[in-house]
Design a protein around this motif. Sequence first.
Motif, PDB file in Angstrom:
ATOM      1  N   ILE A 169      -3.514   2.670  15.301  1.00  0.00           N
ATOM      2  CA  ILE A 169      -2.855   3.989  15.354  1.00  0.00           C
ATOM      3  C   ILE A 169      -3.901   5.111  15.385  1.00  0.00           C
ATOM      4  O   ILE A 169      -3.753   6.093  16.109  1.00  0.00           O
ATOM      5  N   SER A 177       4.392  -8.424   2.183  1.00  0.00           N
ATOM      6  CA  SER A 177       4.753  -9.004   0.870  1.00  0.00           C
ATOM      7  C   SER A 177       6.007  -9.863   0.987  1.00  0.00           C
ATOM      8  O   SER A 177       6.358 -10.577   0.055  1.00  0.00           O
ATOM      9  N   THR A 199      -0.370   1.103   7.295  1.00  0.00           N
ATOM     10  CA  THR A 199       0.336   0.158   8.171  1.00  0.00           C
ATOM     11  C   THR A 199      -0.351  -1.209   8.259  1.00  0.00           C
ATOM     12  O   THR A 199      -0.050  -1.999   9.150  1.00  0.00           O
ATOM     13  N   GLY A 200      -1.290  -1.481   7.323  1.00  0.00           N
ATOM     14  CA  GLY A 200      -1.902  -2.814   7.293  1.00  0.00           C
ATOM     15  C   GLY A 200      -3.269  -2.852   7.975  1.00  0.00           C
ATOM     16  O   GLY A 200      -3.687  -1.900   8.634  1.00  0.00           O
ATOM     17  N   GLY A 252       1.402 -14.997  -0.711  1.00  0.00           N
ATOM     18  CA  GLY A 252       1.357 -16.063  -1.706  1.00  0.00           C
ATOM     19  C   GLY A 252       1.330 -15.537  -3.134  1.00  0.00           C
ATOM     20  O   GLY A 252       1.577 -16.286  -4.073  1.00  0.00           O
ATOM     21  N   SER A 278       0.823 -13.184  11.502  1.00  0.00           N
ATOM     22  CA  SER A 278       0.101 -13.221  10.219  1.00  0.00           C
ATOM     23  C   SER A 278       0.270 -11.899   9.462  1.00  0.00           C
ATOM     24  O   SER A 278      -0.541 -11.551   8.600  1.00  0.00           O
ATOM     25  N   ALA A 294       8.611   1.030  10.226  1.00  0.00           N
ATOM     26  CA  ALA A 294       8.971   0.601  11.580  1.00  0.00           C
ATOM     27  C   ALA A 294      10.076  -0.457  11.576  1.00  0.00           C
ATOM     28  O   ALA A 294      10.959  -0.465  12.441  1.00  0.00           O
ATOM     29  N   HIS A 326      -5.960 -12.407   5.597  1.00  0.00           N
ATOM     30  CA  HIS A 326      -6.452 -11.198   4.947  1.00  0.00           C
ATOM     31  C   HIS A 326      -7.220 -10.390   5.982  1.00  0.00           C
ATOM     32  O   HIS A 326      -8.303 -10.789   6.398  1.00  0.00           O
ATOM     33  N   ALA A 349       0.837  -1.210   0.000  1.00  0.00           N
ATOM     34  CA  ALA A 349       0.000   0.000   0.000  1.00  0.00           C
ATOM     35  C   ALA A 349       0.869   1.256   0.000  1.00  0.00           C
ATOM     36  O   ALA A 349       0.728   2.126  -0.866  1.00  0.00           O
ATOM     37  N   ILE A 374       7.920   6.239   6.168  1.00  0.00           N
ATOM     38  CA  ILE A 374       8.468   5.892   7.491  1.00  0.00           C
ATOM     39  C   ILE A 374       8.137   4.422   7.748  1.00  0.00           C
ATOM     40  O   ILE A 374       6.961   4.040   7.762  1.00  0.00           O
TER      41      ILE A 374
HETATM   42  C1  LIG Z   1       0.875 -16.006   4.628  1.00  0.00           C
HETATM   43  C2  LIG Z   1       0.205 -14.905   3.843  1.00  0.00           C
HETATM   44  C3  LIG Z   1      -0.155 -15.139   2.518  1.00  0.00           C
HETATM   45  C4  LIG Z   1      -0.800 -14.126   1.795  1.00  0.00           C
HETATM   46  N1  LIG Z   1      -1.113 -14.375   0.496  1.00  0.00           N
HETATM   47  C5  LIG Z   1      -1.753 -13.434  -0.225  1.00  0.00           C
HETATM   48  C6  LIG Z   1      -2.087 -13.675  -1.582  1.00  0.00           C
HETATM   49  O1  LIG Z   1      -1.809 -14.739  -2.137  1.00  0.00           O
HETATM   50  N2  LIG Z   1      -2.728 -12.694  -2.263  1.00  0.00           N
HETATM   51  C7  LIG Z   1      -3.060 -11.504  -1.689  1.00  0.00           C
HETATM   52  O2  LIG Z   1      -3.659 -10.652  -2.354  1.00  0.00           O
HETATM   53  N3  LIG Z   1      -2.737 -11.249  -0.397  1.00  0.00           N
HETATM   54  C8  LIG Z   1      -2.095 -12.176   0.343  1.00  0.00           C
HETATM   55  N4  LIG Z   1      -1.757 -11.918   1.643  1.00  0.00           N
HETATM   56  C9  LIG Z   1      -2.107 -10.593   2.214  1.00  0.00           C
HETATM   57  C10 LIG Z   1      -1.080  -9.524   1.804  1.00  0.00           C
HETATM   58  O3  LIG Z   1       0.174  -9.854   2.335  1.00  0.00           O
HETATM   59  C11 LIG Z   1      -1.558  -8.173   2.325  1.00  0.00           C
HETATM   60  O4  LIG Z   1      -2.826  -7.891   1.744  1.00  0.00           O
HETATM   61  C12 LIG Z   1      -0.624  -7.023   1.949  1.00  0.00           C
HETATM   62  O5  LIG Z   1       0.693  -7.252   2.362  1.00  0.00           O
HETATM   63  C13 LIG Z   1      -1.134  -5.746   2.621  1.00  0.00           C
HETATM   64  O6  LIG Z   1      -0.323  -4.661   2.254  1.00  0.00           O
HETATM   65  P1  LIG Z   1      -0.203  -3.374   3.197  1.00  0.00           P
HETATM   66  O7  LIG Z   1       0.865  -2.534   2.624  1.00  0.00           O
HETATM   67  O8  LIG Z   1      -1.544  -2.798   3.399  1.00  0.00           O
HETATM   68  O9  LIG Z   1       0.228  -3.960   4.634  1.00  0.00           O
HETATM   69  P2  LIG Z   1       1.599  -4.684   5.039  1.00  0.00           P
HETATM   70  O10 LIG Z   1       2.139  -5.441   3.900  1.00  0.00           O
HETATM   71  O11 LIG Z   1       1.325  -5.428   6.289  1.00  0.00           O
HETATM   72  O12 LIG Z   1       2.587  -3.472   5.323  1.00  0.00           O
HETATM   73  C14 LIG Z   1       2.425  -2.613   6.426  1.00  0.00           C
HETATM   74  C15 LIG Z   1       3.772  -1.952   6.713  1.00  0.00           C
HETATM   75  O13 LIG Z   1       3.590  -0.984   7.758  1.00  0.00           O
HETATM   76  C16 LIG Z   1       4.690  -1.074   8.662  1.00  0.00           C
HETATM   77  N5  LIG Z   1       4.248  -0.575   9.978  1.00  0.00           N
HETATM   78  C17 LIG Z   1       3.365  -1.138  10.829  1.00  0.00           C
HETATM   79  N6  LIG Z   1       3.224  -0.389  11.936  1.00  0.00           N
HETATM   80  C18 LIG Z   1       4.032   0.684  11.777  1.00  0.00           C
HETATM   81  C19 LIG Z   1       4.327   1.828  12.580  1.00  0.00           C
HETATM   82  N7  LIG Z   1       3.772   2.035  13.778  1.00  0.00           N
HETATM   83  N8  LIG Z   1       5.214   2.741  12.111  1.00  0.00           N
HETATM   84  C20 LIG Z   1       5.804   2.587  10.884  1.00  0.00           C
HETATM   85  N9  LIG Z   1       5.560   1.507  10.091  1.00  0.00           N
HETATM   86  C21 LIG Z   1       4.688   0.574  10.534  1.00  0.00           C
HETATM   87  C22 LIG Z   1       5.011  -2.555   8.683  1.00  0.00           C
HETATM   88  O14 LIG Z   1       6.321  -2.795   9.152  1.00  0.00           O
HETATM   89  C23 LIG Z   1       4.831  -2.928   7.225  1.00  0.00           C
HETATM   90  O15 LIG Z   1       6.007  -2.759   6.485  1.00  0.00           O
HETATM   91  C24 LIG Z   1      -1.101 -12.885   2.400  1.00  0.00           C
HETATM   92  C25 LIG Z   1      -0.729 -12.651   3.732  1.00  0.00           C
HETATM   93  C26 LIG Z   1      -0.083 -13.647   4.453  1.00  0.00           C
HETATM   94  C27 LIG Z   1       0.288 -13.384   5.885  1.00  0.00           C
END
Ligand SMILES: Cc1cc2nc3c(=O)[nH]c(=O)nc-3n(C[C@H](O)[C@H](O)[C@H](O)COP(=O)(O)OP(=O)(O)OC[C@H]3O[C@@H](n4cnc5c(N)ncnc54)[C@H](O)[C@@H]3O)c2cc1C
Length: 466
Positions: free
Chosen positions: A206, A81, A198-199, A85, A72, A44, A402, A24, A42
């Motif tokens: 937060i 990422s 941050t997911g 998968g 998870s 973490a 998810h 994201a 930024i």
């Molecule tokens: C085992 C597994 C398999 C998966 N397989 C699939 C799949 O096949 N297809 C699919 O579409 N999705 C899959 N997913 C889900 C996918 O990984 C997530 O949808 C995606 O990574 C979300 O992206 P994001 O950037 O929103 O969050 P994240 O990838 O979780 O990134 C959030 C970032 O924010 C940072 N952060 C958190 N808190 C703070 C803070 N306080 N200060 C600064 N930084 C912070 C974290 O360190 C991290 O780098 C899977 C997930 C898992 C666990």
Amino acid sequence: MIYKNIDEIKNSNFPVIIIGSGPAGISVALKLEEKKIKSLIIEAGDEEYNHESQDYYEAKVIGDEINDLKYSRLRQFGGTSNQWGGWSKPMEDYNLSSWGINNQLSDYKKQTCKILNIKNQFRKSNLDNNFNQIEFQYSKVNFKEKYKQHINKSKYINLILNTQIINFYGQEKLTTHVECVYKKKKYLLKSKYFVLATGGVENSRILLWTRQITNLVDKDLPIGRNWMTHPWFIVGHGVLKKKELAKYLGNKFIDVDGPLHISSSKNFKDQNLLSGSLYMNSLENEKIYKEIVKDILCIAPNFGKKIARSFLKKDLKCGNIFFHFEELPNSNNRITLDKSIKDKNGVPITNLFYKKSNFTLKKSKIMIENFANTCRKLDLGRVAVKKNILDLKNYESLGVYHHIGGTTLGVNKKNSVVDINLKVHNNKNLFVTGSSVFPTSGYTNPTFTIIQLSLRLGEHISKKII
Ligand SMILES: Cc1cc2nc3c(=O)[nH]c(=O)nc-3n(C[C@H](O)[C@H](O)[C@H](O)COP(=O)(O)OP(=O)(O)OC[C@H]3O[C@@H](n4cnc5c(N)ncnc54)[C@H](O)[C@@H]3O)c2cc1C
């Protein structure tokens, strides 16, 4: 540019600060870079996994058991990422239609495929009124590996690692600073626009903490509410004759080596049913094929013989039937802050209240029964429904990876946290992106949609700046 020490940037003024370097956050930064706008990400975590950083993801789950929220998701450069998968597909239009953003995500489909290094091909073949054969693409992209060099050389994207944000500050609904911790010391960084990425769990945490210690976020926004997943479980086992399916669908048959995917159609969803998809994996253990063929030989000997022959010709998709099924938003499923346990930065740990949905189980039973009927009617194969689904006695979750909802998008402040441009309601410049903003879960893996939403957000912010 990747910075090694926060002192190098603590007095800089980046027009946009993005928190989180997962799919994201990086996608927002890429869109801003395209528009020649500087941003600071930024992050973490460090470049590699480390326990000390991961410990900040400690959380309590109250209700039904799901995967430990500490593992998870990943707290490191590239976010989750680093272990995903890669299964990728845009959400169904019939699921997106309730979000109030029309077809806006389709403008970002091509670029999302480029980011994920996948083919922009998601064919769909109509099986009957209720089902389609659908196509996924499988991405091998790890965001850290793909974008590390790119960010290091970029004139526009800046990244600082090992820096955790705690909360936002500001006044009169204008966010002015983000407070972060680097090597145990606190810093305030200022900017014009802030993006929380941050997911699907931390975004709520937060915002909840910011609301608790400042008056920047409205007291009555439903932050943390309507947390969802889309359950993943085995609904049965069976056989599908690939050759028959190919004959039936003609040139619309989607012939791929990987799993065979079938999804429910708009018509199915319109009958007050939820959406779902099932797949059968071609790589399953041969033992299970043989067991299934033996079972069919007992119940339907003639069909069993036909199946046994197809088995020898390797013309079968055979084995467990895996389901991803939509779950409706339920405001009792929610993220809150723990009343007594805090992390090392003094932020309360997450409490997640989650109960599996009986409604989902009932609707998935209808879907698998309908699918079994379709297979029988068209003589494409045979399906045996799992007993716990037939008896509506809970499903065994294969894992909850998810994380959806908690800061959902919408127009009405009573049941949403961000507006359709992903800006926190009643705040002037704080945006949220990721699956936490999804108002419904659909059945599709979320990352493709997360990237589309994040590119759209980058574009929206760039129009405000230029
Ligand atoms: C085992 C597994 C398999 C998966 N397989 C699939 C799949 O096949 N297809 C699919 O579409 N999705 C899959 N997913 C889900 C996918 O990984 C997530 O949808 C995606 O990574 C979300 O992206 P994001 O950037 O929103 O969050 P994240 O990838 O979780 O990134 C959030 C970032 O924010 C940072 N952060 C958190 N808190 C703070 C803070 N306080 N200060 C600064 N930084 C912070 C974290 O360190 C991290 O780098 C899977 C997930 C898992 C666990």
